[in-house]
Write an enzyme that holds these catalytic residues in place. Structure first.
Site: not given
Ligand code: PAF
Length: 287
Positions: A35-37, A187, A150, A61, A185, A31
């Protein structure tokens, strides 16, 4: 756009779509979309009949002391952006359903999970590969899309898909950057204006490395020194690592040749940790 929160409902929906002969594309995210997503979503759209995006801030994670509770969450905005970008199903499972009490099964890709990011975040990739496996079982996609930003995550998931014979195609979308060069990102929202200005040294150093190779530079140590010097010039940025590695094995390389190599950086600006990378090879350069 349909919204699904129940795992069983997602699985029934995926079975129904598959029975109709439709191709399911999948974009897993945590979430706080940018724009990258949305690029990942658009890439999926081109290869699928139905695109599912998951939004799930995966607790396993994040290591102790990391930003799990602070991680930006904005479900209404995410839903709006996902729908506008062509998402068909937004899947946001509950953490309690994903990890029921007593859950104790992990999926781990040993080896590549222990270097680079793994040195600084030892349990991170185990959390990623476990949740991605679970999400694959829930969404039953024909393909899944990950971001080149990533790069280590994409490599580890590719290895997992191969090793576990998962019948899923992986697509990797290029890194989306802001006009000033900063890799997008979730972040980045943590960065103050001045921290953001300092963070630009990361993409600047990647461009210096690209220029070094275009100009004929081949020596890994010289390149790494140049990149580190650029990162540490003002003292505001603390690199965790700067590494030049083989794109398949993540092993360090000595000379840049015609096979692609990954230049990967992780650095901290204040409390914010950022990663970025580029692929270098002797004749051509990708960003
Ligand atoms: O890249 C991410 O946002 C996360 O590592 C993922 C692949 C959704 C797994 O929680």
């Amino acid at each position: 756009m349909k919204t699904i929160t129940s795992i069983t409902e997602m699985q029934r929906e995926a079975e129904r779509l598959r029975a109709e002969g439709l191709r399911i594309g999948f974009v897993p995210t945590m979430g706080s979309l940018h724009e990258g997503h949305l690029d990942l979503l658009r890439l999926s759209r081109r290869h699928a009949d139905v695109v599912v995006m998951s939004v799930f801030v995966n607790p396993t994670q994040f290591g102790a002391g990391e930003d799990f509770t602070l991680y930006p969450r904005n479900p209404e905005r995410d839903a709006r952006l996902a729908e506008d970008a062509g998402c068909d199903i937004l899947f946001s499972p509950d953490a309690d359903e994903v990890y029921p009490p007593g859950a104790s099964t992990w999926v781990q890709v040993e080896g590549p999970d222990a270097i680079l990011e793994g040195t600084f975040r030892p349990t991170h990739f185990r959390g990623v590969t476990t949740v991605v496996t679970m999400l694959f079982h829930m969404v039953k996609p024909h393909h899944a899309v990950f971001g080149q930003k990533d790069a280590q995550q994409a490599l580890i998931i590719r290895r997992m898909v191969r090793d576990l014979h998962m019948d899923i195609e992986l697509l990797v979308a290029p890194t989306r950057r802001d006009p000033d060069g900063l890799a997008m990102s979730s972040r980045n929202t943590y960065l103050s204006e001045s921290a953001r200005a300092e963070a630009l040294a990361i993409s600047r150093s990647l461009r210096l490395a690209q220029r070094y190779v275009v100009d004929g530079g081949r020596d890994a140590q010289a390149l790494l020194r140049m990149v580190s010097d650029e990162l540490t010039r003002t003292g505001a940025l603390i690199p965790d690592y700067v590494a030049l590695v083989d794109t398949d094995t993540l092993e360090a390389i000595e000379r840049i040749g015609t096979t692609p190599v990954l230049l990967a950086i992780a650095a901290r600006v204040g409390k914010t940790r950022l990663i970025d990378n580029t692929i270098l090879r002797a004749e051509t350069i990708e960003s």
